[in-house]
Design an enzyme around this catalytic site. Structure first.
Site, PDB file in Angstrom:
ATOM      1  N   GLY A  47       0.804  -1.089   0.070  1.00  0.00           N
ATOM      2  CA  GLY A  47       0.018  -0.032   0.007  1.00  0.00           C
ATOM      3  C   GLY A  47       0.910   1.156   0.081  1.00  0.00           C
ATOM      4  O   GLY A  47       1.885   1.145   0.224  1.00  0.00           O
ATOM      5  N   SER A  48       0.092   2.192  -0.133  1.00  0.00           N
ATOM      6  CA  SER A  48       0.704   3.625   0.067  1.00  0.00           C
ATOM      7  C   SER A  48      -0.609   4.525   0.490  1.00  0.00           C
ATOM      8  O   SER A  48      -1.830   3.972   0.561  1.00  0.00           O
ATOM      9  CB  SER A  48       1.146   4.385  -1.031  1.00  0.00           C
ATOM     10  OG  SER A  48      -0.127   4.398  -1.990  1.00  0.00           O
TER      11      SER A  48
END
Length: 135
Positions: free
Chosen positions: A63-64
């Site tokens: 993720g980010s």
């Protein structure tokens, strides 16, 4: 032959669809084209596959902070997966995106699940009751 596994609900809901199974993490930010639902990240073992309407079975998500927007945009374009089944908890941004996009998410810790489920198998997920069934 029907089989069922207990899972931990993360984002509640119900869904079903053909399994799209990956041995590698997937990023909603960069690995997916939101307009087509196609996996475009060349580092993914799902490269070229389409996630639309599929139950994504992944060890984890990469993720980010902006991943939630891409998962939500998949919903806006009608190219979102039906559900996510993960081995590990998703990062908070993916959880937020799944909640906004109404994509059920569960974690499955039973080794039997990971040894038994293969690509294309039909899965029914009930993230209210915490159960995944293979029909």
């Amino acid at each position: 032959m029907s089989e069922a596994w207990q899972v931990r609900p993360v984002v509640r809901g119900r869904a079903e669809g053909a399994a799209l199974v990956s041995a590698r993490p997937l990023s909603f930010l960069g690995d997916l084209d939101i307009r087509s639902g196609r996996v475009v990240g060349r580092s993914s073992d799902l490269y070229g596959e389409v996630v639309t309407g599929r139950v994504l079975v992944l060890p984890e998500t990469r993720g980010s902070a902006g991943a939630w927007r891409f998962l939500y945009q998949l919903k806006v374009h009608g190219t979102h997966p039906a559900a996510l089944i993960l081995r590990d908890m998703p990062d908070p941004s993916v959880t937020q995106g799944a909640f906004l996009a109404e994509v059920p998410v569960v974690t499955a810790s039973e080794p039997g699940f990971w040894q038994s489920v293969g690509p294309g198998q039909w899965l029914s997920l009930d993230a209210e009751a915490g159960v995944v069934r293979r029909d």
